[in-house]
Design a protein around this motif. Structure first.
Motif, mmCIF file in Angstrom:
data_model
loop_
_atom_site.group_PDB
_atom_site.id
_atom_site.type_symbol
_atom_site.label_atom_id
_atom_site.label_comp_id
_atom_site.label_asym_id
_atom_site.label_seq_id
_atom_site.Cartn_x
_atom_site.Cartn_y
_atom_site.Cartn_z
ATOM 1 N N PRO A 23 -9.616 29.392 -32.784
ATOM 2 C CA PRO A 23 -8.879 28.171 -32.398
ATOM 3 C C PRO A 23 -8.425 28.154 -30.941
ATOM 4 C CG PRO A 23 -7.670 29.444 -34.069
ATOM 5 C CD PRO A 23 -9.042 30.014 -33.995
ATOM 6 N N SER A 24 -8.118 29.329 -30.372
ATOM 7 C CA SER A 24 -7.607 29.315 -28.990
ATOM 8 C C SER A 24 -8.705 28.996 -27.986
ATOM 9 C CB SER A 24 -6.982 30.667 -28.657
ATOM 10 O OG SER A 24 -7.964 31.659 -28.735
ATOM 11 N N LEU A 25 -9.969 29.232 -28.379
ATOM 12 C CA LEU A 25 -11.065 29.027 -27.415
ATOM 13 C C LEU A 25 -11.450 27.562 -27.258
ATOM 14 C CD1 LEU A 25 -13.336 32.103 -28.176
ATOM 15 C CD2 LEU A 25 -11.690 31.819 -26.352
ATOM 16 N N ARG A 26 -10.787 26.675 -28.046
ATOM 17 C CA ARG A 26 -11.097 25.262 -27.856
ATOM 18 C C ARG A 26 -10.429 24.726 -26.589
ATOM 19 N NH1 ARG A 26 -7.284 21.502 -29.355
ATOM 20 N NH2 ARG A 26 -5.311 22.393 -30.017
ATOM 21 N N TYR A 27 -9.522 25.535 -25.990
ATOM 22 C CA TYR A 27 -8.863 25.099 -24.759
ATOM 23 C C TYR A 27 -9.753 25.406 -23.562
ATOM 24 C CZ TYR A 27 -4.636 24.783 -27.580
ATOM 25 O OH TYR A 27 -3.717 24.446 -28.545
ATOM 26 N N TYR A 44 9.903 33.207 -37.641
ATOM 27 C CA TYR A 44 10.163 31.769 -37.731
ATOM 28 C C TYR A 44 9.699 31.050 -36.463
ATOM 29 C CZ TYR A 44 12.904 31.959 -42.057
ATOM 30 O OH TYR A 44 13.304 32.098 -43.362
ATOM 31 N N TYR A 45 9.686 31.779 -35.333
ATOM 32 C CA TYR A 45 9.176 31.158 -34.103
ATOM 33 C C TYR A 45 7.730 30.707 -34.303
ATOM 34 C CZ TYR A 45 13.083 32.920 -31.254
ATOM 35 O OH TYR A 45 14.311 33.167 -30.715
ATOM 36 N N TYR A 46 6.964 31.613 -34.918
ATOM 37 C CA TYR A 46 5.532 31.337 -35.117
ATOM 38 C C TYR A 46 5.368 30.140 -36.049
ATOM 39 C CZ TYR A 46 0.643 32.392 -36.253
ATOM 40 O OH TYR A 46 -0.711 32.328 -36.430
ATOM 41 N N ARG A 47 6.167 30.167 -37.113
ATOM 42 C CA ARG A 47 6.078 29.082 -38.099
ATOM 43 C C ARG A 47 6.490 27.743 -37.465
ATOM 44 N NH1 ARG A 47 9.085 29.596 -43.915
ATOM 45 N NH2 ARG A 47 8.817 27.474 -44.649
ATOM 46 N N ALA A 48 7.561 27.793 -36.663
ATOM 47 C CA ALA A 48 8.044 26.562 -36.024
ATOM 48 C C ALA A 48 7.001 26.037 -35.037
ATOM 49 C CB ALA A 48 9.357 26.851 -35.298
ATOM 50 N N LEU A 49 6.399 26.946 -34.286
ATOM 51 C CA LEU A 49 5.417 26.505 -33.275
ATOM 52 C C LEU A 49 4.193 25.889 -33.931
ATOM 53 C CD1 LEU A 49 5.551 29.344 -30.593
ATOM 54 C CD2 LEU A 49 6.384 27.007 -30.407
ATOM 55 N N LYS A 50 3.766 26.471 -35.060
ATOM 56 C CA LYS A 50 2.607 25.883 -35.761
ATOM 57 C C LYS A 50 2.938 24.467 -36.208
ATOM 58 C CE LYS A 50 2.003 29.229 -38.744
ATOM 59 N NZ LYS A 50 1.491 30.059 -39.837
ATOM 60 N N MET A 51 4.128 24.291 -36.761
ATOM 61 C CA MET A 51 4.498 22.962 -37.243
ATOM 62 C C MET A 51 4.616 21.978 -36.078
ATOM 63 S SD MET A 51 7.822 21.735 -39.361
ATOM 64 C CE MET A 51 8.866 21.642 -37.952
ATOM 65 N N LEU A 52 5.256 22.414 -34.987
ATOM 66 C CA LEU A 52 5.440 21.509 -33.848
ATOM 67 C C LEU A 52 4.094 21.181 -33.200
ATOM 68 C CD1 LEU A 52 8.641 23.207 -32.411
ATOM 69 C CD2 LEU A 52 8.536 20.935 -33.430
ATOM 70 N N ALA A 53 3.182 22.173 -33.202
ATOM 71 C CA ALA A 53 1.847 21.921 -32.628
ATOM 72 C C ALA A 53 1.120 20.860 -33.454
ATOM 73 C CB ALA A 53 1.045 23.216 -32.591
ATOM 74 N N PHE A 54 1.285 20.943 -34.778
ATOM 75 C CA PHE A 54 0.658 19.926 -35.643
ATOM 76 C C PHE A 54 1.251 18.550 -35.349
ATOM 77 C CE2 PHE A 54 1.413 17.328 -39.425
ATOM 78 C CZ PHE A 54 0.100 16.941 -39.699
ATOM 79 N N SER A 97 2.381 23.346 -43.790
ATOM 80 C CA SER A 97 1.149 24.059 -43.446
ATOM 81 C C SER A 97 -0.064 23.513 -44.192
ATOM 82 C CB SER A 97 1.303 25.557 -43.738
ATOM 83 O OG SER A 97 1.659 25.738 -45.075
ATOM 84 N N LEU A 98 0.179 22.791 -45.276
ATOM 85 C CA LEU A 98 -0.956 22.190 -46.014
ATOM 86 C C LEU A 98 -1.699 21.171 -45.156
ATOM 87 C CD1 LEU A 98 0.893 21.513 -49.335
ATOM 88 C CD2 LEU A 98 -0.935 23.144 -48.985
ATOM 89 N N MET A 99 -0.994 20.603 -44.179
ATOM 90 C CA MET A 99 -1.595 19.511 -43.411
ATOM 91 C C MET A 99 -2.333 20.018 -42.172
ATOM 92 S SD MET A 99 1.921 17.449 -43.700
ATOM 93 C CE MET A 99 1.596 16.092 -42.609
ATOM 94 N N PHE A 100 -2.181 21.338 -41.887
ATOM 95 C CA PHE A 100 -2.753 21.858 -40.639
ATOM 96 C C PHE A 100 -4.267 21.702 -40.599
ATOM 97 C CE2 PHE A 100 0.922 25.099 -39.983
ATOM 98 C CZ PHE A 100 1.755 24.028 -39.719
ATOM 99 N N LYS A 101 -4.752 21.506 -39.353
ATOM 100 C CA LYS A 101 -6.198 21.335 -39.209
ATOM 101 C C LYS A 101 -6.854 22.627 -38.729
ATOM 102 C CE LYS A 101 -5.152 16.737 -37.508
ATOM 103 N NZ LYS A 101 -4.956 16.034 -36.246
ATOM 104 N N GLY A 102 -6.059 23.607 -38.334
ATOM 105 C CA GLY A 102 -6.669 24.869 -37.895
ATOM 106 C C GLY A 102 -6.316 25.221 -36.466
ATOM 107 N N ASN A 103 -6.256 24.203 -35.585
ATOM 108 C CA ASN A 103 -5.992 24.541 -34.177
ATOM 109 C C ASN A 103 -4.535 24.913 -33.924
ATOM 110 O OD1 ASN A 103 -4.944 22.074 -34.620
ATOM 111 N ND2 ASN A 103 -6.076 21.006 -33.010
ATOM 112 N N GLU A 104 -3.646 24.625 -34.891
ATOM 113 C CA GLU A 104 -2.229 24.969 -34.715
ATOM 114 C C GLU A 104 -2.055 26.481 -34.573
ATOM 115 O OE1 GLU A 104 -2.676 21.239 -36.933
ATOM 116 O OE2 GLU A 104 -3.394 23.274 -37.327
ATOM 117 N N TYR A 105 -2.883 27.237 -35.293
ATOM 118 C CA TYR A 105 -2.773 28.699 -35.233
ATOM 119 C C TYR A 105 -3.078 29.183 -33.825
ATOM 120 C CZ TYR A 105 -2.717 28.299 -40.291
ATOM 121 O OH TYR A 105 -2.380 27.968 -41.568
#
Length: 1776
Positions: free
Chosen positions: A41-45, A1001-1011, A1057-1065
């Motif tokens: 996922p990070s290489l899409r940038y 929780y930082y990681y979890r929060a960032l994934k959600m905010l990225a989504f 997290s059910l709604m994530f598309k993958g790039n949030e990670y």
């Protein structure tokens, strides 16, 4: 098999270490840079690819010789091969660099035109920041920087590429050097030196220079495998290691060996270039290869143990205090009013003596400088010696000049017998001299007013400036340009002027002036009849001195109290303006919930950036106005929310995720989750579906309003309802839900369906035309309401009764169609309007019989919505109890309040700063084991039982969750769900698993905010519906009492997290890494330690977690290699994989353990910022959401600088465990909030205190790291990072909208050990160079702030205790000498004096600790709760605890400054449920508290029995009450705060145990907790390491114990009032006889007691007989009275103790003699005596009935209020 991998038996241990199997090439840390085509996922940038491809552009670089060149190699590989760096170091720094450049390019505003190529400005900015310290170092030493980059804008493409490549090479080279420097990272300028020479060689290679020696192309002097480590790092490392070894584990004086700072400061002078050369000349006297006597000594500063350091470092404070004291005494001595006295010329001239004193203090400073720093003077630093000598000479000259001029004034005055013109002229001459003397001070004052000029001058490296400032201070690389901006300058100046004005006014009128009168009387008092032999007969000067000493001491320390008072109120004012404590509870949040939703959007939803890079002024103004509207509810921001559905869903997703984490943490139960969550819109509801908690009884209130206003127009009714937004929403939601529900359960197309549709159409029409009250009867609504409730309840049942449903629907039809309308309609009209069945055949009685169809039983969403509807329809109470859990309430209140505070707007996750969290871990608990949890103590209490009682509600919630997840009964909890149970308990202790959960929780929060950043409206709306259905599927099973096999309410199903598309990670991993430095993880794995398996479990379940550890590889008999290793858990391979392995030059720990551990792991961190988190910290999800906002603070100016450390507040989470924990957390909370708020603003001296502060990573990386590590001197390693930051021109701020949890010690022994560690650390700070430089380089007012908030606090605490001592010794002298009796006869001065001193003690005891706590508590929880808390604390004996702590601080601070002995004390951080034995308490507190308490008690007893003052009862009580309080608290506190401390059986067992310990003779190998003798020797360890001055001072202090004997023997009847010195000398016969008796009996015991027992008894008999005989003769033949025996004990016992203490100091001379055995034996008897004295009150209280239960109540009251049945708990009757 590789022979290196064979398990080799090593000496001392049999752990087979060997290098691990080679790792597969595709293992990577965060991004797979080795293969940019991987699907990651990070290489899409494009930015990642841009940074990686820039590094690949090796172009025409000359290939390294002797090694094959791989075409895939990049610039870092090239540097690695060219300069001999390790491969894994290259890999590590490659990822570090690529990640940083990619993240920086993402943040560019406006975005670059070519995202696929690296932007030159990004690299240039990074290079400047990273190498800023190097360039200023070059400038400081007058060397040309080796960074040569062309900055021509319009160069050709090729030259631009070369320039870019060159910058990349410089940056990469620095990072590679830093990444492999190991312990040298603590010496930043040493790294600059290495970089300077390597960059020179790099330039030669790049410029294709020819080597003059070989004639070939230039090659670096160091190359080959591991060459950099072996040739550069190891020689310097070995030098440091040798120096540390010579320190004897830190016990040698600091002046005898070089620490990290000395090594580093060698590189602050140009000699390093001449001596060390390049490649390093190992014969240079800098290295360990040179013998000690020829080696370079201390550099820059010599740390000497002495209390004079307090004066030396902060001389300006003491000069101010001493000069003011002198002036006040001169003025107070004059009679009359102050203003009249000041007009007198005599007084004015006397005041000029302050300048003589000032010059004298300068002489003292010069002597101290020379006396402590003489060893710095060598042949190379001659000028330093010259300056020291000159300073002394000049100061002395000034003293003489002032003295002579002053003398001339008075001689002229006396010869002219008055103030003639000539006398006045001489005064003018004196003042002219003063003007010259003050010139430097006046210049400093001028520069203080224009701080920027001073900053510029200090930072210029011109020789002329160096010459001009040479006289004033040594030229240093740090401590330049530290002045703040004008605004900050003004703020802290005003603060301190107010504090000083208050202090001096108070001191003059209430301390100095009242003492002047009594002093004059005492001095005039003649014919005082002394009760003893007085050496100074004619005057009472000794008495005067003893009167003044305590007052002067209080005068010197009470500035601390004034600081405390002012800082409390200033801190509260700043807190108020920061909007702290505006929402204090859930009730207040209710009122502002709509604004809260908008505030969350405003803070968390990134704004679409304009293309302009800077925030315009207009934009800032608009933001400020918007915040104001939100804060005070101006306008209706929630109207916008309602109309825009996406906004609501966006808010709901975040709010629900917060509530779900509360459920996961078991803070709330399933029902509370449903009440608090904000469900997504469905059933065509037109309004926001606010949480049920907010809607509670609103519908019922609306119904009663409708009934009241039945005859009023619609508009009025609706206006009434709309007054409450929640009521409006409840009405509309209930109406829409019922409409949808009725249509859902009736078959579509049937007559009934059409009837319902038409009925609602009619009602809607009436509402729209405003005729509802006109057309319908409002009082029928209540009946309809009742029927609807029955219907909903029926639909919620598992087995639904169809006939019941039909009956309810028919009743509803009747009510709605027949009863509800005011005008009854005939059946025909009803049929026409579609409100009755069409065919007359259908009888109304059979309506709904065939048209009802129930929905599917398994429809989870429906059930959830029905439950919600039922609550809205039925709720009668206001649900103020939701959530029940106090912690949940506190967290929600703080989070909601923080969103109304000023914080930067959040950027998109892509554009935020990347950061890491670093936690050092040694071998504490990772996860509690079942065995530990269930093991019972002697009272039958296990940790688990204790936790279940303290966290009763959380345990119930946990059980509910486990049952929902399949646990059948309690056995399942311990068996199949044992891991969950262990986690539950561990999350309530201070364990690594708690810290890891919090930080992840930082990681979890960032994934959600990225989504949320990237999601479209459709994604959000569709996703939220999906989540709601999944989340509710399983709650039903729990709430309806049926265990279904549906999916659990765990993170996967209930969260976003059910709604994530993958790039949030990818986004989250690029922005956040968590590194835990588990130093011993390798050893734990090798031994099969359970902690290794638990750490692996944590890695497996936390994707962003990395573990760094030190691996030891044994190669042969003696050879060991050390590696820094980073590992992670690979989810694809399902195992732990090694990412990097970087060899170290030797063992990791040369200095203090924690900073060394941090330092080895810091190379594996990533990002722009690094948050330091200790092992006892925690975090929560809602706080993690604000991290993006916090990191934006790095871009804002605070004063004239941007921050380099962002301070964050803490919440102490251990406060509820016991009353002690509560006191500790209250004290700590006021420090971490109010205290630091004031330090940061207005005082600008906040440091770093080991809190969750966020560091600017690249700023610190090049300046010595995030802590200092020198042995012993840096024992408080964290605060030195703050000192270092301030001295190097950094800026520390404090932000209170984000908080992190922190655990504190909870038992008295743990707290005392913690206090001891901190006090010892402050003792070491007194000696440190950092403290000296802060004292001399900061301006006067900031220096005051530094002093009174660091070492000054401890020094003044010590002065408080010394004041009590001097006061009591002074009173004892007055009473025993007879002066008191003489004075009492003719003056009431004693009254005045007593009152002054006593009020001081009360002020000291109260204000020191209480005021900041009360003020902060009032601010955050309200005034009345704060006062109530304070009263409760006093009832729980908080003052006893705080006074006891004062003793701990004083003892360890004083002992450390005098003798050393500071060490890290592991406190354990466990739960305190078991009783501590008397022997253990005695070992811990005998010397620090018990002996001192007994000494003060003896003084008070002797004083009360010999003082005339005791006749005046009230006055006597007033004078001695605070002293007695001190004595009681020092002796009894350890027992009051000890579980079962007053249990009679425990007391009996404790006494036996104490006696066994005292007489145990276990030989040499016995430990201190087994044998008194071992403990006794350990207690005097500090005397073995102290210097000659320390020993001398110790002996002088011990002489005070001989005074008892001198004072008391003259009061014995046998002396018959004889005051000859012979009386005292003869009294020593008693001591000799007593000693003789003891020696005879012990000799007889040794010789006869074993075999010839009768002889032993005979000797005993003879001794007793002779003693009795002598006493009888004395009674008959002399004036001796029996009472004399008792009194003489008080005289001679202290003398014996004084002799033992002096013998301990002289141990090196006495140990080999016969005397020593007697000393040891006597010391044992004294310890037995002290033990009995301390035990007596404890035994008495234990014997008294009811005292034990009262003590338990006091100790555990805070837990009581949370349902802890402690009395049952402690007696072990676990019937429940």
């Amino acid at each position: 098999m590789n022979p290196r991998q064979r398990p080799i038996l090593t000496r001392g241990r049999s752990i087979p270490y060997g290098p691990p199997p080679p790792q597969p090439p595709n293992v990577y840390n965060i991004i797979p840079i080795h293969n940019l085509l991987t699907d990651h996922p990070s290489l899409r940038y494009p930015e990642v690819r841009a940074a990686a491809s820039a590094l690949r552009a090796t172009g025409d670089l000359r290939k390294p010789p002797f090694t094959p060149w791989d075409p895939n190699n990049d610039l870092l590989d090239w540097l690695g091969l060219m300069f001999g760096f390790q491969k894994d170091n290259v890999k590590n720094q490659r990822e570090n660099l690529v990640l940083h450049l990619a993240n920086s390019q993402m943040r560019l505003q406006p975005p670059p035109t070519l995202p696929d190529s690296l932007e030159a400005s990004v690299l240039r900015k990074f290079r400047r920041k990273l190498l800023q310290n190097y360039t200023s170092w070059c400038s400081y030493l007058g060397r040309k920087s080796q960074i040569s980059v062309s900055h021509r804008r319009n160069g050709t493409g090729n030259s631009e590429t070369n320039s870019l490549r060159r910058e990349l090479l410089y940056v990469s080279l620095y990072l590679l050097i830093w990444g492999e420097s190991a312990n040298l990272r603590f010496t930043p300028e040493c790294i600059c030196y290495i970089f300077h020479h390597m960059a020179t060689e790099l330039n030669f290679v790049l410029d294709e220079k020819i080597d003059p020696d070989t004639g070939q192309s230039y090659l670096p002097s160091i190359y080959g495998e591991c060459a950099f480590l072996k040739s550069v790092v190891m020689p310097i490392y070995n030098t440091i290691k040798l120096e540390v070894e010579s320190s004897r584990n830190g016990k040698a004086p600091h002046s005898a060996w070089r620490n990290y700072d000395d090594i580093n400061e060698y590189f602050w002078s140009r000699r390093c270039f001449h001596k060390l050369k390049w490649p390093l000349d190992l014969s240079c006297n800098f290295f360990a290869t040179t013998p000690k006597e020829k080696r370079v000594g201390k550099t820059g500063f010599v740390e000497q143990r002495s209390f004079w350091n307090v004066f030396r470092s902060f001389d300006k404070v003491w000069v101010l205090l001493i000069l003011f004291l002198q002036a006040m005494i001169i003025v107070a001595w004059e009679d009359g009013k102050l203003l009249d006295a000041l007009k007198s010329r005599d007084l004015q001239v006397k005041l000029l003596t302050v300048f003589i004193t000032w010059s004298g203090l300068r002489v003292l400073q010069a002597v101290l400088d020379a006396g402590t720093q003489y060893s710095l003077v060598t042949r190379e630093t001659m000028w330093l010696g010259v300056r020291m000598t000159l300073k002394f000479m000049v100061a002395l000259t000034w003293m003489v000049v002032f003295g002579v001029f002053y003398g001339r004034i008075w001689s002229q005055e006396s010869s002219d017998s008055g103030w003639s013109a000539e006398a006045n002229r001489r005064i003018v001459v004196f003042l002219e001299a003063v003007l010259v003397f003050l010139l430097p001070e006046l210049l400093a004052l001028a520069l203080f007013i224009v701080p920027w000029i001073r900053n510029v001058l200090e930072e210029l490296n011109w020789p002329v400036i160096y010459l001009l400032t040479w006289w004033f201070h040594t030229r240093l690389f740090v401590g330049r340009g530290l002045r703040e901006g004008l605004v900050n300058n003004f703020k802290y100046t005003v603060f301190w002027i107010l504090v000083l004005a208050s202090k001096f006014t108070f001191s003059y009128f209430l301390q100095i002036k009242p003492l002047a009168g009594p002093t004059k009387v005492l001095l005039k008092q003649k014919n005082v009849v002394y009760n003893w032999h007085e050496f100074f007969n004619n005057t009472n000067r000794v008495a005067v001195v003893l009167l003044w000493v305590p007052v002067v001491l209080i005068y010197l320390m009470d500035l601390q109290i004034w600081y405390s008072i002012y800082s409390s109120f200033v801190g509260a004012a700043i807190g108020l303006f920061s909007h702290l404590g505006e929402i204090r509870n859930f009730g207040q949040l209710r009122l502002r919930f709509q604004f809260f939703a908008s505030a969350m959007q405003f803070n968390f939803k990134p704004e679409e950036h304009p293309l302009g890079p800077k925030l315009t002024l207009v934009k800032k103004l608009r933001d400020a106005i918007h915040r104001l509207k939100l804060r005070y509810g101006l306008g209706k921001p929630y109207n916008k929310i309602e109309s825009s559905q996406v906004e609501t869903t966006w808010f709901a997703l975040i709010w629900n995720e917060i509530i779900v984490t509360f459920r996961e943490e078991d803070l709330i139960n399933d029902q509370e989750l449903e009440l608090m969550e904000l469900p997504p819109n469905c059933w065509n509801i037109r309004v926001i579906r606010w949480p049920c908690v907010l809607l509670c009884n609103e519908l019922l209130l609306a119904l009663s309003q409708a009934k009241e206003l039945a005859n009023e127009p619609d508009k009025l009714l609706w206006l009434r309802i709309c007054k409450s937004e929640y009521r409006r929403c409840a009405v509309i939601e209930a109406y829409d839900s019922i409409k949808y529900l009725l249509l859902m359960i009736v078959k579509d197309g049937s007559d009934e369906y059409l009837i319902i549709e038409n009925l609602f159409k009619e009602i809607d029409e009436a509402i729209q035309t405003g005729k509802l009250t006109a057309v319908y009867k409002m009082d029928v609504l209540e009946e309809i309401h009742a029927k609807l409730i029955s219907l909903v309840e029926l639909l919620m049942q598992q087995n639904k009764d169809l006939s019941k449903a039909v009956n309810i629907l028919q009743a509803l039809y009747e009510l709605s169609v027949r009863e509800f309308p005011k005008v009854k309609k005939p059946i025909q009209q009803l049929r026409e309007e579609g409100l009755a069945p069409r065919s007359p055949a259908t009888d109304a009685g059979l309506l709904f019989e065939n048209s009802v169809e129930f929905p599917d039983d398994d429809d989870a969403t429906l059930l959830k919505n029905l439950r919600r509807l039922h609550i809205i329809l039925t709720a009668r109470d206001s649900m103020h109890y939701v959530p029940r859990n106090l912690e949940a309430r506190r967290r929600i209140a703080f989070f909601s309040n923080s969103l109304f505070m000023n914080m930067p707007r959040a950027p998109h996750v892509e554009k935020m700063m990347a950061f890491s969290v670093l936690t050092p871990y040694y071998d504490e608990e990772v996860l509690f084991s079942l065995l530990n949890l269930r093991r019972e103590n002697e009272d039958g209490i296990s940790i688990m039982f204790y936790l279940q009682k303290i966290y009763q509600d959380e345990w119930d919630n946990f059980l509910e969750r486990m049952h929902r997840e399949g646990a059948k009964d309690d056995n399942d909890i311990w068996e199949t769900k044992s891991r969950n149970t262990r986690l539950w308990a561990s999350y309530r202790g201070q364990t690594l698993s708690r810290t890891v959960r919090g930080m992840m929780y930082y990681y979890r929060a960032l994934k959600m905010l990225a989504f949320l950043d990237s999601a479209s409206e459709i994604d959000i709306n569709e996703g939220s519906g999906g989540i709601s259905s999944l989340g509710s599927m399983n709650l039903n099973s729990g709430l309806n009492g049926v265990h279904s096999s549906s999916r659990n309410l765990n993170r996967a199903t209930s969260s976003i997290s059910l709604m994530f598309k993958g790039n949030e990670y990818g986004s989250a991993l690029m922005k956040f890494t968590y590194v835990v430095a588990c130093q011993l993880y390798g050893q734990h794995k090798a031994k099969g330690d359970h902690r290794a398996e638990e750490i692996l479990y944590l890695m497996k379940h936390n994707e962003a977690l990395r573990v760094a550890y030190v691996d030891e590889v044994h190669l042969g008999r003696e050879e060991v290699e050390y590696y820094s290793v980073l590992v992670k858990y690979d989810q694809q391979q399902q195992r732990e994989v090694e990412i990097y392995r970087i060899r170290l030059p030797g063992p990791l720990k040369l200095g203090e353990g924690k900073p060394e551990n941090q330092n080895h792991a810091i190379i594996f961190t990533r990002g722009d910022a690094i948050q330091t988190i200790d092992m006892n910290q925690d975090n929560c999800f809602e706080e993690a959401l604000k991290m993006r906002n916090l990191l934006e603070e790095f871009n804002n100016f605070y004063g004239i600088r941007k921050p380099t450390i962002l301070g964050v507040r803490e919440n102490i989470f251990t406060g509820s465990v016991s009353s002690l924990a509560w006191f500790m957390s209250a004290q700590e909370t006021s420090f971490v909030t109010l205290g630091q708020r004031v330090l940061a603003n207005p005082l600008k001296v906040r440091m770093h205190y080991g809190h969750p502060d966020v560091f600017d990573r690249f700023w610190f990386l090049s300046r010595g790291g995030i802590s200092k590590a020198s042995k012993v001197i840096n024992i408080s390693e964290d605060i030195f990072a703050g000192f270092n930051c301030t001295l190097r021109g950094g800026n520390v701020t404090h932000h209170e909208y984000l908080q992190v949890g922190k655990g504190r010690d909870v038992g008295l022994n743990q707290i005392a050990m913690f206090e001891a560690k901190v006090a010892s650390g402050n003792g070491e700070q007194v000696l440190s160079r950092d403290m000296y430089r802060l004292g001399h380089r900061l301006d006067f007012f900031r220096m005051l702030s530094v002093f009174y908030t660091t070492v000054g606090f401890y020094f003044n605490s010590m002065l408080v205790v010394i004041t009590v001592y001097t006061f009591l010794w002074g009173r004892l002298y007055l009473a025993l000498s007879g002066v008191e009796a003489a004075v009492m006869g003719d003056t009431s001065n004693n009254t005045a004096l007593g009152a002054i001193l006593n009020q001081q003690f009360l002020i000291q005891l109260g204000l020191f600790t209480a005021l900041p706590m009360i003020v902060e508590n009032s601010l955050e929880h309200g005034f009345l709760p704060a006062v109530w808390d304070f009263i409760t604390m006093q009832l729980q004996l908080a003052s006893l605890f705080y006074t006891f702590s004062l003793g701990t601080r004083t003892h360890f601070f004083g002992r450390t400054v005098l003798h050393g002995g500071a060490k890290y004390r592991a406190t354990g951080r466990g739960f305190v449920v078991q009783h501590k034995s008397f022997a253990e308490n005695y070992r811990l507190y005998a010397r620090s508290h018990f002996v001192k308490g007994i000494e003060l008690g003896v003084i008070l007893i002797v004083y009360s029995s010999h003082s005339d003052l005791s006749k005046y009862t009230l006055l006597f009580i007033a004078m001695s009450v605070s002293c007695w309080f001190l004595v009681v608290s020092w002796i009894l506190a350890p027992f009051v705060f000890n579980p079962s401390g007053f249990d009679w059986l425990n007391t009996v067992y404790d006494f036996d145990d104490f006696m066994n310990w005292l007489w145990y003779s276990g030989g040499v190998f016995a430990k201190a907790d087994q044998s008194w003798q071992t403990w006794w020797y350990e207690e005097q360890d500090h005397l073995r390491t102290t210097g000659i001055w320390g020993k001398l001072l110790e002996i002088i202090l011990d002489l005070r114990f001989f005074f008892f004997q001198y004072g008391i023997v003259y009061h014995l009847h046998i002396s018959q009032h004889n005051t000859s010195i012979a009386v005292y000398l003869l009294s020593w016969i008693y001591m000799v006889v007593a000693l003789g008796i003891y020696i005879v009996i012990s000799y007889a015991g040794d010789k006869y007691s074993a075999k010839e027992h009768i002889y032993y008894r005979l000797v005993q008999f003879l001794v007793i007989f002779l003693s009795v005989l002598v006493i009888v003769i004395l009674l008959k033949c002399t004036a001796f009275k029996f009472l004399d025996l008792v009194t003489s004990l008080l005289a001679f016992i202290p003398t014996g103790w004084g002799m033992i203490l002096i013998a301990q100091v002289l141990r090196p001379f006495l140990e080999s003699t016969v005397v020593w055995d007697t000393v040891v034996a006597l010391a044992r008897l004294y310890d037995m005596l002290f033990g009995v004295i301390v035990m007596a009150p404890v035994a008495l209280l234990s014997w008294m009935p009811g005292f034990q239960s009262m003590q338990t109540r006091i100790l555990f009251n805070e837990a009581f209020s949370r349902g802890l049945q402690i009395s049952r708990l402690l007696t072990g009757k676990k019937s429940n």
